[in-house]
Motif scaffolding. Structure first.
Motif, PDB file in Angstrom:
ATOM      1  N   THR A 141      40.944  23.892  93.832  1.00 24.77           N
ATOM      2  CA  THR A 141      41.808  22.737  93.582  1.00 24.77           C
ATOM      3  C   THR A 141      41.305  21.980  92.367  1.00 24.77           C
ATOM      4  N   GLU A 142      42.120  20.997  91.914  1.00 26.93           N
ATOM      5  CA  GLU A 142      41.719  20.134  90.814  1.00 26.93           C
ATOM      6  C   GLU A 142      40.982  18.915  91.355  1.00 26.93           C
ATOM      7  N   SER A 143      39.983  18.460  90.620  1.00 25.07           N
ATOM      8  CA  SER A 143      39.229  17.268  91.004  1.00 25.07           C
ATOM      9  C   SER A 143      38.974  16.437  89.762  1.00 25.07           C
ATOM     10  N   ASN A 144      38.248  15.308  89.951  1.00 22.76           N
ATOM     11  CA  ASN A 144      37.944  14.458  88.802  1.00 22.76           C
ATOM     12  C   ASN A 144      36.891  15.056  87.880  1.00 22.76           C
ATOM     13  N   VAL A 145      36.335  16.225  88.230  1.00 24.62           N
ATOM     14  CA  VAL A 145      35.385  16.929  87.356  1.00 24.62           C
ATOM     15  C   VAL A 145      35.970  18.264  86.904  1.00 24.62           C
ATOM     16  N   GLY A 146      37.277  18.472  87.054  1.00 26.86           N
ATOM     17  CA  GLY A 146      37.922  19.712  86.649  1.00 26.86           C
ATOM     18  C   GLY A 146      38.269  20.573  87.845  1.00 26.86           C
ATOM     19  N   GLN A 147      38.607  21.854  87.560  1.00 27.79           N
ATOM     20  CA  GLN A 147      38.960  22.775  88.638  1.00 27.79           C
ATOM     21  C   GLN A 147      37.692  23.226  89.357  1.00 27.79           C
ATOM     22  N   VAL A 148      37.714  23.148  90.693  1.00 26.02           N
ATOM     23  CA  VAL A 148      36.518  23.453  91.485  1.00 26.02           C
ATOM     24  C   VAL A 148      36.917  24.314  92.670  1.00 26.02           C
ATOM     25  N   LEU A 149      35.886  25.003  93.205  1.00 24.33           N
ATOM     26  CA  LEU A 149      35.996  25.679  94.489  1.00 24.33           C
ATOM     27  C   LEU A 149      35.467  24.719  95.542  1.00 24.33           C
ATOM     28  N   ALA A 150      36.326  24.252  96.447  1.00 26.48           N
ATOM     29  CA  ALA A 150      35.944  23.280  97.469  1.00 26.48           C
ATOM     30  C   ALA A 150      35.650  24.006  98.772  1.00 26.48           C
TER      31      ALA A 150
ATOM     32  N   GLY B   8      32.620   4.880  98.094  1.00 25.24           N
ATOM     33  CA  GLY B   8      33.679   3.910  98.361  1.00 25.24           C
ATOM     34  C   GLY B   8      35.002   4.262  97.720  1.00 25.24           C
ATOM     35  N   GLU B   9      35.035   5.224  96.782  1.00 23.08           N
ATOM     36  CA  GLU B   9      36.283   5.634  96.152  1.00 23.08           C
ATOM     37  C   GLU B   9      36.964   6.727  96.963  1.00 23.08           C
ATOM     38  N   LYS B  10      38.287   6.829  96.769  1.00 29.46           N
ATOM     39  CA  LYS B  10      39.052   7.877  97.440  1.00 29.46           C
ATOM     40  C   LYS B  10      38.823   9.221  96.751  1.00 29.46           C
ATOM     41  N   SER B  11      38.622  10.249  97.542  1.00 26.75           N
ATOM     42  CA  SER B  11      38.456  11.586  96.991  1.00 26.75           C
ATOM     43  C   SER B  11      39.813  12.141  96.582  1.00 26.75           C
ATOM     44  N   VAL B  12      39.836  12.845  95.449  1.00 27.19           N
ATOM     45  CA  VAL B  12      41.094  13.424  94.970  1.00 27.19           C
ATOM     46  C   VAL B  12      41.359  14.786  95.600  1.00 27.19           C
ATOM     47  N   ILE B  13      40.439  15.290  96.394  1.00 21.30           N
ATOM     48  CA  ILE B  13      40.635  16.584  97.044  1.00 21.30           C
ATOM     49  C   ILE B  13      41.673  16.420  98.146  1.00 21.30           C
ATOM     50  N   ASP B  14      42.755  17.189  98.069  1.00 19.39           N
ATOM     51  CA  ASP B  14      43.851  17.105  99.033  1.00 19.39           C
ATOM     52  C   ASP B  14      43.680  18.205 100.078  1.00 19.39           C
ATOM     53  N   PHE B  15      43.095  17.839 101.231  1.00 18.59           N
ATOM     54  CA  PHE B  15      42.883  18.829 102.286  1.00 18.59           C
ATOM     55  C   PHE B  15      44.205  19.201 102.951  1.00 18.59           C
ATOM     56  N   ALA B  16      45.092  18.207 103.131  1.00 17.42           N
ATOM     57  CA  ALA B  16      46.360  18.477 103.818  1.00 17.42           C
ATOM     58  C   ALA B  16      47.249  19.407 103.003  1.00 17.42           C
ATOM     59  N   GLY B  17      47.266  19.218 101.681  1.00 20.24           N
ATOM     60  CA  GLY B  17      48.132  20.036 100.842  1.00 20.24           C
ATOM     61  C   GLY B  17      47.552  21.393 100.501  1.00 20.24           C
ATOM     62  N   SER B  18      46.291  21.653 100.851  1.00 17.07           N
ATOM     63  CA  SER B  18      45.672  22.935 100.505  1.00 17.07           C
ATOM     64  C   SER B  18      46.087  24.056 101.429  1.00 17.07           C
ATOM     65  N   GLY B  19      46.554  23.709 102.631  1.00 17.02           N
ATOM     66  CA  GLY B  19      46.920  24.735 103.601  1.00 17.02           C
ATOM     67  C   GLY B  19      45.735  25.289 104.364  1.00 17.02           C
ATOM     68  N   ALA B  20      44.513  24.757 104.120  1.00 17.92           N
ATOM     69  CA  ALA B  20      43.328  25.247 104.826  1.00 17.92           C
ATOM     70  C   ALA B  20      43.229  24.599 106.198  1.00 17.92           C
ATOM     71  N   SER B  21      42.252  25.070 107.000  1.00 19.87           N
ATOM     72  CA  SER B  21      42.054  24.532 108.340  1.00 19.87           C
ATOM     73  C   SER B  21      41.592  23.089 108.258  1.00 19.87           C
ATOM     74  N   ALA B  22      41.845  22.315 109.304  1.00 22.41           N
ATOM     75  CA  ALA B  22      41.469  20.901 109.304  1.00 22.41           C
ATOM     76  C   ALA B  22      39.974  20.707 109.492  1.00 22.41           C
ATOM     77  N   ASP B  23      39.278  21.650 110.153  1.00 22.56           N
ATOM     78  CA  ASP B  23      37.859  21.483 110.465  1.00 22.56           C
ATOM     79  C   ASP B  23      36.955  22.114 109.417  1.00 22.56           C
ATOM     80  N   SER B  24      37.323  23.248 108.876  1.00 28.04           N
ATOM     81  CA  SER B  24      36.480  23.923 107.898  1.00 28.04           C
ATOM     82  C   SER B  24      37.341  24.861 107.067  1.00 28.04           C
ATOM     83  N   GLY B  25      36.793  25.233 105.902  1.00 21.72           N
ATOM     84  CA  GLY B  25      37.529  26.155 105.053  1.00 21.72           C
ATOM     85  C   GLY B  25      37.115  26.018 103.605  1.00 21.72           C
ATOM     86  N   SER B  26      37.843  26.690 102.725  1.00 20.90           N
ATOM     87  CA  SER B  26      37.564  26.659 101.291  1.00 20.90           C
ATOM     88  C   SER B  26      38.859  26.916 100.534  1.00 20.90           C
ATOM     89  N   PHE B  27      38.982  26.315  99.352  1.00 19.53           N
ATOM     90  CA  PHE B  27      40.147  26.512  98.503  1.00 19.53           C
ATOM     91  C   PHE B  27      39.821  26.022  97.102  1.00 19.53           C
TER      92      PHE B  27
END
Length: 713
Positions: free
Chosen positions: A295-304, A274-293
């Motif tokens: 980024t920072e999250s609420n558990v630290g720096q991660v590979l998304a 129910g909470e908003k995810s802090v992962i910013d897909f739009a600002g990552s520059g990755a594809s809208a359907d799939s990809g990897s980048f």
């Protein structure tokens, strides 16, 4: 990563120092003490040591860091590929499961018995029992279909039209009031039969505190309009089971996000739903359907790593902490720092040698230069060697000899410049005084010329105003003469009209007298007519009486007298009409006689008025004659005034021309005086500047003399 050796160097070299000026530099023993206490970072030997030290350590650190980064990049690529494969498998399983339930929902549209019940509900709106039976049949059928799948919690039909009522059919106790305004219900209607997936509801659709998500789509009746909205409520565990025991690395976690980037399921912390995810897909520059980048999250720096579900548009997101990716590459980093420490030790040894062979001789030369700067030109260096330091020592001794000779020559020149500056200053002050007196006199002349120009311009303005006033007086005189002529002409016409009026008034009086006589004769004729009418009235009465007697006699005669009776009746009728006509004529005659009497009375009153009017007209005629005579006299006077105004206007024009000439000469004189005053002011400014420059030259000469006195040859 920050180099600890670089960090220590920054701490030790954070301060800066500035060389004291020539006037602030201490002398003798104090200068030596200050030199020993200076910041060592300003020493050339220390700087050479730091350059060697930093170069060696930096090369080792750069090589190690590059190796670490290359290893980290290779590991990230491999982990990303493996994670993408795992996330893709999860996406495929979820697409398959959600697709099966979309196919399951089609059964509720194609089932013939359900369609028949909906059709009967739509056609039997007035039969309550038929409605109840059809609703019960629909609920029973929906319950049976829901029980055929263990993951289905409830299946409901939500009415969309009034004719289907407000009862929610199917399993559970879903209330119509709780869902009629739900956004997903409106969206399902807008999609027109296409399925819509509803995100996880924490308390379920029916408020039973069981987490669930749903599938909704509209169902049409036989007329093609929307009858019900189908809601299939599924257990949230259906999605959670697909994420259990799935790992893409140490410390990783997998989430399912809806289209608004809201967390639906987290396989580590279920409380994040129910909470908003802090992962910013739009600002990552990755594809809208799939990809990897990364980024920072609420558990630290991660590979998304993420994939989008084809059936619903949700995202399956896998996150791996970057610290876990580079755990194996830490060994390379540790070896890098060990080699850097060894290189630093070698650099320290090299630095000690550089300080001993270069730093100490340079420090000695620096101290000698400090003494020379304090005024001791007799100092010389005793360093003797064949390297650059020895050559620098010889150059220092030669330089000090040349400086000693130059100071003596400069001292003599300073004395000569000081004497010359005093003479120039005195001459400049005399010139400035004369220029100031000239400027004051010129300003007074310019002020007088300006006042004269202003008075001349004022006189010219007054002359112009008098000229304008004379023109106005002349114009008014012309208007008065024209008005006098018009009044004279009007008085002549008035005299003529008065004469005509006197004549017409006499004629009118005569006509009134004649009319009075005629009206009197008409009154007498009217009296005669009344007498005749009285006689005719008597004849009419006698005729009426005779006709009445004839009728009586005819009645006595019987049948023989009927014809005579008719004649007697006609005679009586004519007699009556004559009597009425005579009465009417008599009434008209009486009215005419009354009006004639009133006319006679009015004419009697009008005759004295006409006589008074004739007297007034004659009096007005005399007034017009008097006005005409006075207007002739006024016209003559106005002609004399016009001639005087013309002569005055010519004199005024001559005065205006003379005042214009005076004003032009005064303005020219004022301009010339102002120009002379400006030149005098400029000359005064130049003289003052020359005095100031002479004073500055004298001060500089004295300062130079004091500075040269500090040096001891």
């Amino acid at each position: 990563m920050q180099n600890p050796f670089q960090r220590r160097m920054r701490k030790s070299g954070g301060g800066t120092s500035t060389e004291p000026s020539l006037s602030d530099k201490p002398t003798g023993a104090k200068a030596d003490a200050r030199a020993r206490l200076r910041n060592p970072l300003h020493l050339l030997s220390v700087r050479l040591f730091l350059i060697v030290f930093v170069s060696i350590v930096a090369c080792v650190a750069v090589v190690g860091t590059l190796s670490f980064q290359i290893s980290k990049g290779v590991i990230e690529k491999k982990v990303t590929a493996a994670s993408n494969e795992t996330i893709d498998q999860i996406r495929g399983k979820l697409d398959l499961i959600l697709g099966n339930y979309e196919n399951f929902s089609i059964q509720f549209i194609t089932d013939k018995s359900l369609q028949d019940n909906i059709r009967e509900l739509g056609s039997s709106a007035s039969d309550e029992y038929a409605i109840f039976e059809n609703q019960r049949a629909l609920s029973t059928k929906l319950s049976a279909m829901a029980m055929s799948n263990a993951e289905v919690m409830n299946v409901n039909y939500i009415p969309l039209q009034e004719k289907y009522g407000t009862n929610v059919l199917g399993t559970g106790n879903l209330k119509y009031e709780t869902v009629k305004d739900a956004p997903w219900l409106k969206q399902a209607v807008e999609l027109g039969g296409k399925s819509i997936w509803i995100p996880i509801q924490e308390k379920g659709f029916q408020g039973n505190d069981q987490r669930s998500f749903g599938l909704a789509r509209t169902i049409r009746d036989t007329s093609g309009s929307y009858a019900y909205a189908l809601l299939i409520e599924l257990k949230a565990s259906l999605l959670e089971q697909q994420l259990q025991n799935v790992k893409i690395g140490e410390g990783s976690r997998i989430r399912i996000l809806d289209g608004d980037n809201t967390i639906l399921i987290d396989n580590i912390e279920s409380g994040l739903a129910g909470e908003k995810s802090v992962i910013d897909f739009a600002g990552s520059g990755a594809s809208a359907d799939s990809g990897s980048f990364i980024t920072e999250s609420n558990v630290g720096q991660v590979l998304a790593v993420y994939q989008t579900l084809e059936t619903v548009g949700w995202k399956v997101l896998g996150m791996i902490p970057t610290s876990e990716l580079v755990r194996d590459a830490k060994e390379i980093e540790r070896m890098t720092w060990l080699i850097a420490a060894a290189a630093a030790l070698i650099a320290i040894l090299v630095g000690v040698y550089v300080v001993a062979s270069v730093g100490r001789p340079l420090q000695k030369l620096r101290n000698l230069m400090g003494e020379a700067k304090d005024g001791n030109l007799a100092v010389r260096s005793d360093i003797r060697s064949q390297n650059e330091i020895g050559q620098l020592s010889e150059s220092f001794n030669d330089m000090m000899g040349q400086i000693t000779a130059l100071v003596g020559q400069t001292r003599d020149n300073a004395q000569h410049v000081l004497h010359t500056a005093s003479e120039v200053g005195e001459a400049s002050r005399r010139t400035a005084g004369a220029a100031r007196e000239i400027a004051v006199a010129t300003e007074e002349i310019a002020g007088g010329a300006t006042s004269l120009a202003m008075e001349a311009e004022r006189g010219s303005d007054l002359a112009g105003g008098m000229d304008q006033n004379m023109r106005q007086v002349k114009a008014m005189s012309d208007e008065m003469r024209l008005s006098a002529e018009q009044v004279d002409q009007a008085s002549r016409q008035g005299t003529e009209h008065m004469a005509a009026m006197i004549q017409k008034t006499g004629e009118t009086e005569q006509m009134v007298r004649d009319m009075t006589e005629k009206v009197g004769r008409l009154q007498e004729s009217t009296s005669s007519i009344r007498k005749i009418l009285e006689m005719l009235g008597g004849v009419a009465k006698q005729t009426n009486i005779l006709s009445l007697n004839a009728s009586i006699e005819a009645a006595r005669a019987g049948e023989a007298g009927k014809g005579f009776m008719v004649v007697a009746g006609e005679i009586r009728q004519l007699a009556e009409q004559s009597r009425q006509s005579i009465g009417m004529v008599e009434s008209i005659t009486t009215t005419i006689q009354t009006e004639i009497e009133e006319t006679v009375e009015a004419l009697g009153k009008a005759q004295p008025v006409f006589q008074e009017q004739i007297g007034s007209v004659k009096e007005a005629n005399g007034i017009f004659h008097e006005v005409q005579a006075r207007m002739n006299s006024l016209a003559s006077t106005l002609e004399n005034v016009a001639e005087s105004i013309r002569l005055l206007d010519e004199s005024q024009q001559q005065i205006g021309s003379a005042m214009g000439s005076v004003s032009a000469v005064a303005e020219q004189s004022s301009a010339t005086s102002q120009e002379v005053a400006s030149l005098s002011s400029e000359q005064l400014g130049v003289s003052d500047s020359l005095v100031g420059l002479a004073a500055q030259l004298e001060q500089v000469s004295q300062s130079l003399q004091r500075s040269l006195d500090r040096f001891k040859a």
